[in-house]
Design an enzyme around this catalytic site. Structure first.
Site, short mmCIF file in Angstrom:
data_model
loop_
_atom_site.label_atom_id
_atom_site.label_comp_id
_atom_site.label_asym_id
_atom_site.label_seq_id
_atom_site.Cartn_x
_atom_site.Cartn_y
_atom_site.Cartn_z
CD GLU B 29 48.01 40.35 39.25
OE1 GLU B 29 47.45 39.63 38.40
OE2 GLU B 29 47.53 41.45 39.61
CD GLU B 60 45.33 43.59 38.47
OE1 GLU B 60 44.56 43.98 39.38
OE2 GLU B 60 45.44 42.40 38.13
CD GLN B 82 48.37 36.62 35.45
OE1 GLN B 82 47.24 36.23 35.71
NE2 GLN B 82 49.39 36.33 36.20
CG PHE B 83 45.44 38.45 30.32
CD1 PHE B 83 45.43 37.97 29.01
CD2 PHE B 83 45.72 37.56 31.33
CE1 PHE B 83 45.69 36.65 28.73
CE2 PHE B 83 45.99 36.22 31.07
CZ PHE B 83 45.97 35.76 29.76
CB ALA B 84 45.57 44.70 27.98
CG ASP B 85 41.62 41.52 28.75
OD1 ASP B 85 40.67 41.30 28.03
OD2 ASP B 85 42.81 41.39 28.38
CE1 TYR B 86 41.23 39.81 33.71
CE2 TYR B 86 43.40 38.81 33.74
CZ TYR B 86 42.04 38.71 33.52
OH TYR B 86 41.49 37.52 33.12
N PRO B 89 41.90 48.39 37.31
CG PRO B 89 41.69 46.46 38.62
CD PRO B 89 41.90 46.92 37.20
CG HIS B 129 41.74 35.89 29.38
ND1 HIS B 129 40.52 35.45 29.79
CD2 HIS B 129 42.57 35.70 30.44
CE1 HIS B 129 40.59 34.99 31.04
NE2 HIS B 129 41.82 35.15 31.45
C1 LIG Z 1 41.94 41.86 38.03
C2 LIG Z 1 42.56 40.56 37.66
N1 LIG Z 1 43.90 40.41 37.80
C3 LIG Z 1 44.49 39.25 37.43
C4 LIG Z 1 43.77 38.21 36.92
C5 LIG Z 1 44.46 36.91 36.47
N2 LIG Z 1 44.17 35.82 37.39
C6 LIG Z 1 43.16 34.95 37.14
S1 LIG Z 1 42.96 33.83 38.36
C7 LIG Z 1 44.25 34.48 39.25
C8 LIG Z 1 44.60 33.89 40.59
C9 LIG Z 1 43.49 34.03 41.58
O1 LIG Z 1 43.85 33.41 42.79
P1 LIG Z 1 42.81 33.24 43.98
O2 LIG Z 1 42.07 34.49 44.19
O3 LIG Z 1 43.55 32.68 45.12
O4 LIG Z 1 41.74 32.20 43.44
P2 LIG Z 1 41.96 30.67 43.05
O5 LIG Z 1 42.37 30.66 41.61
O6 LIG Z 1 42.98 30.11 43.95
O7 LIG Z 1 40.62 30.02 43.23
C10 LIG Z 1 44.82 35.55 38.56
C11 LIG Z 1 45.98 36.32 39.03
C12 LIG Z 1 42.38 38.42 36.78
N3 LIG Z 1 41.59 37.45 36.30
N4 LIG Z 1 41.81 39.59 37.16
#
Ligand SMILES: Cc1ncc(C[n+]2csc(CCOP(=O)(O)OP(=O)(O)O)c2C)c(N)n1
Ligand SMILES: Cc1ncc(C[n+]2csc(CCOP(=O)(O)OP(=O)(O)O)c2C)c(N)n1
Ligand SMILES: [Mg+2]
Ligand SMILES: [Mg+2]
Lengths: 411, 337, 411, 337
Positions: B29, B60, B82-86, B89, B129
């Site tokens: 990502e 993920e 992006q973070f180990a926390d994610y 899945p 995070h």
């Molecule tokens: C499972 C997971 N993967 C990655 C992230 C990191 N992350 C946080 S916000 C984001 C983008 C989300 O985009 P969108 O769903 O379009 O929502 P928006 O921020 O545009 O409101 C990502 C990749 C996360 N929080 N959780």
């Protein structure tokens, strides 16, 4: 608006004790649907995703425009296809028996669905890779996989290429385009997409094929695979084998309010079509079309193969607890072997007599191999694989902690 | 030698491998055009093109699942979570597929994938995070798990991981991305740019997976740790003036059994440190190994200092983080026992 | 067929340094699409899932059949809506500033998207439950959540109802119909469906609402939620906020070959529609329609709210690295506050002067609360929450091993 | 008292709770009409209707995720994962959501869900019907993890789990479903029907989560174990004629620290057994606890006997399963040390 909402629950048309009822199944006439261009888009195959491509009519005649894709196949191929299906069924029968005799722990049959895997395999070429489930053994049989290895895997003996690591029917046969089958449903569907991406990225002229059951379309991996295929457009065919059941669970539970599994792909922008999976000719024709499309870089396609799981889910299952005992016989699309046989007889290339003879040949082949393989050990009379093999291949190189464990096992 | 931050060192490793091996691909990502939220892959898409370095949808299990398919077909994917926390899945794909494909296929197929992910707290990231999930991977046979704590090791281990024939979980202590951190969040931030361990050789080199690094030699007590806690331990040891041996395990699966056992046999005392939640954390495994192999050498119960059994709290980060004070307390206890 | 396949990769229309380009965005005229019956099926809303419902025209006039759903709302509600949006934006501006001053660790703004959450909330009733992401703060603002609590959460001080457990903007407000926001994307979408099922099973006359971003539709939970909603048909509205970006990733990556996110739902048999999310009147009208539908037990519906993320993804993000600096200004659907203001002026219920005055009022309210809340501690000058709260609520009752840990922490 | 198999006891617990509490719902793959592949829920849909007991699509994250939403809204879902080996798609929902909703919402919301799943080997199920993933849950603060080994405990603990205000992972040792199993797969199968521990009271009763059960009192050595291994330990102890104390932990998170510590302090020797993979398994945690609390009482290093660090092999099941022989060897080693 004071009354509350009620949940809905899907139900099969009939339960044990009731008469099988397929009256709600739409049975479009064979030959009706037009052929789609190889580069068809999702928007242009709504009808094909909701209806059913059928090639063989009631008389065993190949009809309609999809039959054009059969011209590549000569009648020997069709007879070979018939033999593949007979072989598949004979192995299933014999192995279910062997399992009941305690010679193996477990078995999964594919009775009733033979046309799909056996037919599809005929359109693949060397280097293509299937990502099958436990019920696509027909791919191996039609692909010429040595029966010793196939059966060896069931008996976990010296013939077993996997050395007893895996449950029966969870094969792995890289050289035959058969990815190692996982017991965890769905996961392979994404691998198929990744493998296809690798083919594209490393300029390999091959395709990959994901296989999944109707019940398993509910898995996250189904979504993941469709999404990824939609994002990157790699050369992959995504097959859904809709055999109406997921163990005891009626297909309606996974389908929910959706009309077909094929239609689900359209939302991802992936073209999708639905095919009578008990019509070997339709399987051949559509598989030929799909492999041509994907090889020509028109992007992924999803095919829903509509069929019926005639046997129990597995040797551990007893379907009489959840569906009418003779539901399989009532399946309105008939039996794939009977139908292809009828076609071949109809075109004068087969006879009842030759069929009986072929049955005997197939049986004696299987019996002979079975004897030979069983001599190398069954669960009743196991010829142990050395315990040390447990540790082989956990990693390419054995780390110290596993070396110590192997020592502790004393092997 | 160049002085690099850990981020630069990781990028350098990927750069080296992208250049050497056409089968290396990098995705995750935001890693493509933008270069990752921590900028680890910055510039790589521009240099190697979109077919080598690309963005993925937020899924993920797709990132890992696609990587598995590619790896099985001979590529060398190095993917970022992006973070180990994610990573959860993808947990099914990692533990049931990547970890087992070689074994279950009797080596017909293999899965040389590297799964990178920032781990650990210290950046006020809250419970999503800051996680340290290493023990959830070290329990899974078939995986390798590494966690470097210096730019030098980060590059060398990442190259090893990318050359490894098996799946490697590559954990990056995000609090160390830009400089060492001794647990004192009120002190001015340090940089790798003027730190000995920030010296990173150019080009290709590798650090073997499975070998620990002696961060500090000593005879009085063995500290077994990794990641950010290496520097916290060092600070505690310096302030207490103890002759401690600090072992940076860096390879968490497989562990360097010889290094662990040898050091504890020598010192007779041991403290195990990690940031992750205590119960069923990796410290338990390490202590079991130590007590089994060194029982008759031990002069005191092995102590562990870890994160608490609670989600990482956003505002109370420094009450959660196992800082110098707790480490010192454990060291004193084990020395005085 | 010797040439190999090539993968495709989605790209935004413009990158930094280039001119913003929305020429490929279709802009249907306001008022064109017919109203759908409350019990519409997926098959009957293909157009609505692919086009865009718009109510307010260029002149600020409410046009077309969807405007009929606005009759429930008097002009005071519209003015309140304008104020909600102004409040939301003012808080965003002030908090982004406070974050830059180091007073809080992190902040996520919703600038440009205010109409969606603020408008939708107006159609909910007590007991309905939202399952929001970090960007739906407008639901709380329009729902009358005390500003002290809202801001307290940002500063993790004594005003914080969550006692510092969560990152700023990851609120939890049960009494205001706001489920505890997770940092893990997607998960809440399934909870919304489960909550709705519970409402149906326990005869509660309430609905639930899932919220998800365009990028997060890629998550497995999106599929899981749609699948479950399709299987059981509980009273749930599934909202997708398509703001064109997922951090630095263009929405095309998640959309792949699919045409719209709404269309994805159709494959599951879930009706879906697409709405101009910058048109407060359209938001009100469609939310009113959707809540009526779902309360009347016609089953789930998915709404794609089409909008643009004007601000950075979060205070940690710098969008100038991946998109043209002024792309937000070029968004063809304008600014939601400007547009509602225009409408109110157009109908003679507002003026430039009143607007300036309202701005001042909103600002002074926020400034006053901010001062009061900051006095209870900021990150620069924290007033510590006791460390022992770490252990509170891990379980309902504290087990021995955690009691020992609390003791070890010395609190 | 009735003699029940473990399956019947589990069904009985669900039956009791469905009758007592209208908020109890039961769902999972094949659990509705059919009654589950192990028939644990057989007859319950018929008795309580489809709104209380129903089938789900094959999506474990849906099963758990829906359950979380329901639990947060006040229901008491008790869901089935068909085999523990298939829980991983739900791992994100379990560890990031169920486990943390109470804490992160400062108790505005809670998540009283029970997640049942058959675990362990011994039925020739191969690597995807034999796993013992308990350590992957015991590392997660906010979860409770239980694993009964008798029909009596199965019912009492399941009732406790269903009445618990927090999420409970309920592991069922499938090899014990129909009878005790001492590790000798060649011996004739035993049944609970003529076994003292198969006696199950009628109606409602509960067994507290967090309390271990002394399976056999003894003074010479403490065996800490759970599940199938309790009976393997018993057989080994009997054949060796050692005065061992066998503690059936049955609650794996939280562990019964007092029971563990008290017994080991008494005996001075300890062996820990489980079927799960060794490295980073729960035995590590238990050994860490024991050595910390009982260091000065220990007369020998604590031994552990576990499954190997490899996938559970289908045909070589009995080389993998930690049987009597390996347990005896460890007991002898710890007694002779
Ligand atoms: C499972 C997971 N993967 C990655 C992230 C990191 N992350 C946080 S916000 C984001 C983008 C989300 O985009 P969108 O769903 O379009 O929502 P928006 O921020 O545009 O409101 C990502 C990749 C996360 N929080 N959780
Ligand atoms: C992740 C996962 N969940 C559950 C199972 C248990 N299981 C094995 S086969 C099966 C039914 C699959 O049905 P379907 O996908 O329709 O395939 P079919 O058996 O009909 O070929 C189930 C639930 C599993 N193997 N993996
Ligand atoms: Mg099926
Ligand atoms: Mg977005």
């Amino acid at each position: 608006m004071t009354s509350h909402c009620k949940l809905s629950f899907a139900h099969p048309p009939a339960r044990p004790g009731q008469t099988p009822d397929f009256s709600s199944v739409e049975i479009p006439k064979a030959g009706l649907l037009p052929v789609l261009p190889l580069d068809v888009t999702a928007a242009d195959c709504v009808e094909h995703a909701n209806s059913l491509i059928r090639v063989m009519d009631e008389n065993g005649e190949a009809v309609g425009p999809w039959a054009e894709f059969l011209t590549r196949f000569d009648v020997d191929t069709l007879r070979a296809g018939l033999r593949d299906m007979m072989m598949s069924r004979t192995i299933d029968m014999r192995m279910m028996n062997a399992q009941r005799q305690g010679k193996m722990s477990f078995y999964i049959q594919g009775v009733g669905e033979e046309a799909i895997a056996c037919g599809f395999q005929r359109c693949l070429k060397a280097g293509d890779m299937n990502f099958p489930t436990y019920r696509q053994q027909g791919l191996l049989i039609a692909g010429g996989y040595p029966l010793e290895m196939l059966l060896g895997q069931f008996y976990s003996n010296a013939f077993d290429p996997l050395q007893g690591r895996q449950l029966p029917t969870l094969h792995s046969a890289r050289d035959y385009g058969y990815f190692t089958v996982s017991g965890n449903l769905g996961t392979q569907y994404v691998h198929a997409v990744g493998w296809a991406m690798a083919n594209a990225l490393t300029q390999k002229d091959n395709i990959s094929i994901g296989w999944i059951g109707d019940g398993s379309t509910a898995s996250n991996d189904f979504h993941t695979a469709l999404l990824s295929a939609s994002s990157y457009s790699p050369p992959v065919i995504l097959n859904v084998v809709n055999n109406q059941w997921a163990i005891s669970t009626y297909t309606g539970v996974a389908k929910g309010r959706g009309r077909t599994y094929a239609a689900r792909a359209l939302g991802y922008g992936i073209p999708a079509i639905r095919v009578d999976g008990n019509d070997y000719l339709a399987v051949l024709a559509v598989s030929e079309w799909a492999t041509r499309r994907v090889r020509a870089d028109h992007g992924p396609v999803l095919i829903e193969w509509y069929t019926y799981r005639v046997g129990a889910h597995s040797s551990s299952d007893d379907p009489s607890a959840y569906r009418p005992r003779d539901e399989g016989k009532a399946w309105p699309f008939g039996d794939p072997i009977d139908r292809l046989k009828k076609h071949l007889i109809h075109i004068g290339e087969w006879s009842e007599q030759r069929h009986v003879q072929a049955e005997a040949e197939v049986l004696s082949t299987v019996v002979e191999v079975q004897k030979r393989v069983e001599a190398a050990g069954t669960m009743i009379d196991p010829k142990p694989i050395p315990g040390a093999t447990i540790f082989k291949g956990v990693y390419a190189e054995m780390p110290e902690h596993i070396r110590r464990q192997r020592q502790e096992l004393g092997v | 030698m160049a002085q690099l931050t850990m981020i630069e060192a990781l990028r350098d490793a990927m750069d080296v491998m992208l250049a050497r091996d056409p089968k290396v691909v990098i995705f995750g990502e935001d890693v493509g055009y933008f270069g990752g939220v921590f900028r680890c892959t910055s510039g790589l898409q521009k240099k190697y093109g979109e077919e080598r370095v690309f963005d993925t949808p937020i899924n993920e299990s797709a990132i890992v699942g696609l990587g598995i398919g590619m790896a099985a077909q001979g590529m060398k994917p190095c993917v970022e979570i992006q973070f180990a926390d994610y990573v959860y899945p993808a947990y099914d794909q990692i533990t049931q597929e990547a970890a087992r494909i070689r074994h279950r296929s009797n080596e017909q197929f293999s899965c040389p994938i590297v799964i990178r992910m920032p781990t650990g707290g210290g950046i006020f990231g809250g419970q999503t995070h800051s996680q340290s999930p290493e023990a959830l991977f070290t329990h899974v046979a078939g995986l390798k798990v590494v966690l470097p704590c210096t730019p030098h090791d980060a590059k060398g281990l990442l190259i090893s991981a990318m050359e490894d024939p098996d799946p490697v979980i590559f954990l990056e202590p995000k609090r160390l991305y830009n400089g060492p951190f001794n647990g004192d969040h009120k002190a001015p931030a340090q940089s790798w740019k003027n730190h000995a361990l920030g010296e990173v050789p150019e080009g290709h080199y590798s650090i073997p997976i499975g070998k620990a690094r002696v961060h500090r030699e000593g005879a009085a007590v063995t500290i077994l740790t990794y990641g950010t806690m290496v520097f916290v331990a060092e600070a505690a040891v310096n302030s207490l003036g103890i002759d401690a041996e600090i072992i940076d395990l860096r390879s968490l699966l497989p562990l360097d059994l010889e290094a662990i056992e040898e050091s504890v046999r020598k010192t007779g005392r041991c403290v195990v440190l990690h940031e992750a939640t205590k119960t069923s954390g990796l410290a338990g495994e390490i202590i079991a190994i130590v007590q089994e192999a060194c029982f008759y050498h031990l002069e005191a119960p092995v102590q562990r200092v870890t994160g608490w059994d609670a989600p990482y709290p956003h505002a109370l980060e420094w009450d959660y983080f196992p800082g110098q004070e707790r480490v010192s307390r454990a060291l004193k206890a084990v020395m005085e026992a």
